[in-house]
Design a protein around this motif. Structure first.
Motif, mmCIF file in Angstrom:
data_model
loop_
_atom_site.group_PDB
_atom_site.id
_atom_site.type_symbol
_atom_site.label_atom_id
_atom_site.label_comp_id
_atom_site.label_asym_id
_atom_site.label_seq_id
_atom_site.Cartn_x
_atom_site.Cartn_y
_atom_site.Cartn_z
ATOM 1 N N TYR A 137 29.711 -4.038 -6.935
ATOM 2 C CA TYR A 137 28.503 -3.705 -7.692
ATOM 3 C C TYR A 137 27.539 -3.017 -6.734
ATOM 4 O O TYR A 137 27.357 -3.461 -5.604
ATOM 5 C CB TYR A 137 27.868 -4.960 -8.292
ATOM 6 C CG TYR A 137 28.717 -5.584 -9.375
ATOM 7 C CD1 TYR A 137 28.479 -5.315 -10.717
ATOM 8 C CD2 TYR A 137 29.782 -6.422 -9.054
ATOM 9 C CE1 TYR A 137 29.271 -5.873 -11.716
ATOM 10 C CE2 TYR A 137 30.578 -6.978 -10.042
ATOM 11 C CZ TYR A 137 30.317 -6.698 -11.369
ATOM 12 O OH TYR A 137 31.105 -7.246 -12.356
ATOM 13 N N ALA A 138 26.931 -1.937 -7.203
ATOM 14 C CA ALA A 138 26.059 -1.156 -6.341
ATOM 15 C C ALA A 138 24.728 -0.883 -7.028
ATOM 16 O O ALA A 138 24.618 -0.958 -8.264
ATOM 17 C CB ALA A 138 26.726 0.169 -5.972
ATOM 18 N N VAL A 139 23.733 -0.564 -6.221
ATOM 19 C CA VAL A 139 22.433 -0.140 -6.737
ATOM 20 C C VAL A 139 22.151 1.260 -6.209
ATOM 21 O O VAL A 139 22.629 1.645 -5.141
ATOM 22 C CB VAL A 139 21.307 -1.106 -6.308
ATOM 23 C CG1 VAL A 139 21.467 -2.450 -7.001
ATOM 24 C CG2 VAL A 139 21.279 -1.293 -4.789
ATOM 25 N N ARG A 140 21.378 2.016 -6.969
ATOM 26 C CA ARG A 140 21.069 3.397 -6.587
ATOM 27 C C ARG A 140 19.673 3.736 -7.087
ATOM 28 O O ARG A 140 19.371 3.521 -8.264
ATOM 29 C CB ARG A 140 22.107 4.339 -7.187
ATOM 30 C CG ARG A 140 21.931 5.801 -6.823
ATOM 31 C CD ARG A 140 23.165 6.593 -7.196
ATOM 32 N NE ARG A 140 24.315 6.123 -6.432
ATOM 33 C CZ ARG A 140 24.578 6.476 -5.184
ATOM 34 N NH1 ARG A 140 23.779 7.322 -4.549
ATOM 35 N NH2 ARG A 140 25.637 5.993 -4.573
ATOM 36 N N LEU A 141 18.844 4.245 -6.181
ATOM 37 C CA LEU A 141 17.483 4.632 -6.541
ATOM 38 C C LEU A 141 17.325 6.136 -6.359
ATOM 39 O O LEU A 141 17.370 6.656 -5.239
ATOM 40 C CB LEU A 141 16.467 3.897 -5.664
ATOM 41 C CG LEU A 141 15.003 4.188 -5.983
ATOM 42 C CD1 LEU A 141 14.643 3.646 -7.365
ATOM 43 C CD2 LEU A 141 14.081 3.582 -4.926
ATOM 44 N N THR A 142 17.136 6.844 -7.469
ATOM 45 C CA THR A 142 16.855 8.273 -7.433
ATOM 46 C C THR A 142 15.342 8.446 -7.457
ATOM 47 O O THR A 142 14.669 7.940 -8.369
ATOM 48 C CB THR A 142 17.484 8.991 -8.638
ATOM 49 O OG1 THR A 142 18.897 8.755 -8.640
ATOM 50 C CG2 THR A 142 17.233 10.494 -8.567
ATOM 51 N N ALA A 143 14.813 9.122 -6.467
ATOM 52 C CA ALA A 143 13.361 9.252 -6.335
ATOM 53 C C ALA A 143 12.891 10.666 -6.637
ATOM 54 O O ALA A 143 13.548 11.649 -6.290
ATOM 55 C CB ALA A 143 12.923 8.850 -4.926
ATOM 56 N N LEU A 144 11.761 10.746 -7.270
ATOM 57 C CA LEU A 144 11.083 12.005 -7.529
ATOM 58 C C LEU A 144 9.730 11.952 -6.840
ATOM 59 O O LEU A 144 9.109 10.886 -6.756
ATOM 60 C CB LEU A 144 10.885 12.211 -9.031
ATOM 61 C CG LEU A 144 12.168 12.203 -9.876
ATOM 62 C CD1 LEU A 144 11.832 12.103 -11.348
ATOM 63 C CD2 LEU A 144 12.996 13.437 -9.594
ATOM 64 N N ILE A 145 9.280 13.087 -6.337
ATOM 65 C CA ILE A 145 8.006 13.123 -5.628
ATOM 66 C C ILE A 145 7.313 14.452 -5.899
ATOM 67 O O ILE A 145 7.963 15.499 -5.978
ATOM 68 C CB ILE A 145 8.214 12.908 -4.113
ATOM 69 C CG1 ILE A 145 6.886 12.649 -3.406
ATOM 70 C CG2 ILE A 145 8.986 14.055 -3.475
ATOM 71 C CD1 ILE A 145 7.054 12.115 -1.993
ATOM 72 N N HIS A 155 9.847 17.078 -7.365
ATOM 73 C CA HIS A 155 11.116 17.397 -6.719
ATOM 74 C C HIS A 155 11.921 16.110 -6.543
ATOM 75 O O HIS A 155 11.364 15.016 -6.520
ATOM 76 C CB HIS A 155 10.867 18.008 -5.333
ATOM 77 C CG HIS A 155 10.241 19.356 -5.378
ATOM 78 N ND1 HIS A 155 10.006 20.096 -4.233
ATOM 79 C CD2 HIS A 155 9.803 20.122 -6.403
ATOM 80 C CE1 HIS A 155 9.456 21.249 -4.564
ATOM 81 N NE2 HIS A 155 9.318 21.283 -5.876
ATOM 82 N N PHE A 156 13.231 16.264 -6.411
ATOM 83 C CA PHE A 156 14.063 15.122 -6.021
ATOM 84 C C PHE A 156 13.860 14.867 -4.530
ATOM 85 O O PHE A 156 13.807 15.808 -3.734
ATOM 86 C CB PHE A 156 15.543 15.418 -6.267
ATOM 87 C CG PHE A 156 15.955 15.348 -7.715
ATOM 88 C CD1 PHE A 156 16.164 14.119 -8.329
ATOM 89 C CD2 PHE A 156 16.143 16.510 -8.450
ATOM 90 C CE1 PHE A 156 16.557 14.047 -9.660
ATOM 91 C CE2 PHE A 156 16.525 16.456 -9.776
ATOM 92 C CZ PHE A 156 16.730 15.221 -10.387
ATOM 93 N N LEU A 157 13.762 13.612 -4.165
ATOM 94 C CA LEU A 157 13.676 13.241 -2.756
ATOM 95 C C LEU A 157 15.000 12.580 -2.375
ATOM 96 O O LEU A 157 15.299 11.463 -2.804
ATOM 97 C CB LEU A 157 12.517 12.265 -2.518
ATOM 98 C CG LEU A 157 12.306 11.794 -1.072
ATOM 99 C CD1 LEU A 157 12.059 12.980 -0.137
ATOM 100 C CD2 LEU A 157 11.150 10.800 -0.996
ATOM 101 N N PHE A 158 15.820 13.297 -1.593
ATOM 102 C CA PHE A 158 17.138 12.813 -1.211
ATOM 103 C C PHE A 158 17.180 12.421 0.263
ATOM 104 O O PHE A 158 16.368 12.893 1.073
ATOM 105 C CB PHE A 158 18.210 13.887 -1.457
ATOM 106 C CG PHE A 158 18.407 14.234 -2.907
ATOM 107 C CD1 PHE A 158 18.477 13.242 -3.867
ATOM 108 C CD2 PHE A 158 18.533 15.560 -3.311
ATOM 109 C CE1 PHE A 158 18.675 13.555 -5.206
ATOM 110 C CE2 PHE A 158 18.728 15.889 -4.639
ATOM 111 C CZ PHE A 158 18.794 14.889 -5.598
ATOM 112 N N SER A 159 18.144 11.588 0.595
ATOM 113 C CA SER A 159 18.397 11.231 1.989
ATOM 114 C C SER A 159 19.727 11.840 2.415
ATOM 115 O O SER A 159 20.638 11.998 1.594
ATOM 116 C CB SER A 159 18.453 9.710 2.157
ATOM 117 O OG SER A 159 19.551 9.164 1.437
#
Length: 294
Positions: A137-145, A155-159
């Motif tokens: 099981y995984a978690v994922r946070l997609t961030a916008l800024i 914009h999408f904020l990616f790592s």
């Protein structure tokens, strides 16, 4: 922002990725053996799928038991017994494989369960989940800024994943993502990963739940079966991410157009790309003039 040309391109990428996923899934081991464990009542529940060559080795040493109907049984009538046997299996594979087998513990559950609070049959070293085809099981946070320019859409904020990562080195990923540890809830895992990977404290923030997606595909170590709980959040302009655990090498903001270019060039983790595409599809369907996390 979402003109006809962009929408068409978005639809084509989504369709192409769907077709590609079907093709990948069709290349599974033709002779996997399903791994089962006994419940307290004595019923058998499927907890994994093992390639034939690995199954033969583990049955040969008594670590797994062959079933008359062709499957495999994880020995042990209790949580403790099964956990101990899985530890021995990990030690055996560690001495035989080139892959690093992490000792971090995750909960072993029914592969058909669609909840992170389903019954747990054992705690298993993380490095065994792919070889044994067990479900993570995984978690994922997609961030916008929002960019500094007041009139620009989010914009999408990616790592960017560290080049030292064995899986997807150097690829762009969601702002934070990771596995749910043994005994950990989805929300606790999301908070931990966000803090470790981006220095983001979620204690006073409310990420929006977006989707729950199951990913299945053969990989070098065996078989990936993962249920991902996807969240999204819009961050203030003042937020500045920083990596705490060393698994991220950089952060960057990308427009919707630039995000599609990353996906087309295969420069993003597949799961991160899928999450970003879902947000873009939702925004395009609502004819939004700017991206929104909700």
């Amino acid at each position: 922002m979402f003109d006809a040309v962009f929408r068409q391109r978005l639809d084509e990428i989504v369709k192409a990725r769907s077709s590609s996923q079907i093709a990948v899934d069709a290349r599974q081991d033709a002779r996997p053996l399903f791994l089962e464990a006994r419940t307290i009542s004595g019923a058998r529940v499927r907890v994994g799928r093992v390639a034939a060559d690995l199954a033969e080795d583990l049955c040969g040493c008594g670590a797994l038991l062959p079933l008359a109907e062709g499957g495999l049984l994880l020995p042990g009538s209790s949580f403790e017994d099964r956990t101990a046997m899985l530890g021995r299996i990990a030690a055996r594979l560690r001495s035989q494989t080139a892959f690093a087998l992490s000792d971090e513990r995750l909960d072993l559950r029914d592969v058909g369960a669609h909840s992170d609070d389903a019954p747990v049959f054992a705690q298993m070293p993380r490095g065994l989940f792919r070889p044994l085809g067990a479900k993570t099981y995984a978690v994922r946070l997609t961030a916008l800024i929002r960019p500094p320019q007041a009139d620009c859409p989010s914009h999408f904020l990616f790592s960017r994943r560290s080049e030292k990562k064995r899986i997807g080195p150097g690829l762009w990923d969601s702002l934070a993502a990771g596995l749910v540890a043994a005994g950990e809830s989805v929300r606790d895992a999301l908070a931990r990963e966000s803090l470790e990977e981006a220095g983001l404290d979620l204690s006073r923030l409310s990420p929006a739940f977006c989707a729950r997606t199951v990913f299945e595909r053969p990989i070098a170590e065996g078989f990936l079966l993962e249920e991902s709980f996807e969240y999204a959040i819009e961050l203030p302009r003042s937020f500045s991410p920083y990596a705490v655990d060393g698994e991220v090498s950089a952060f960057a903001a990308f427009t919707a157009e630039e995000t599609l270019e990353l996906i087309e060039a295969n420069r993003m983790m597949p799961e991160a790309a899928a999450a970003a595409l879902r947000i873009l599809q939702k925004a395009a369907a609502e004819n939004a003039s700017a991206l929104s996390a909700v």
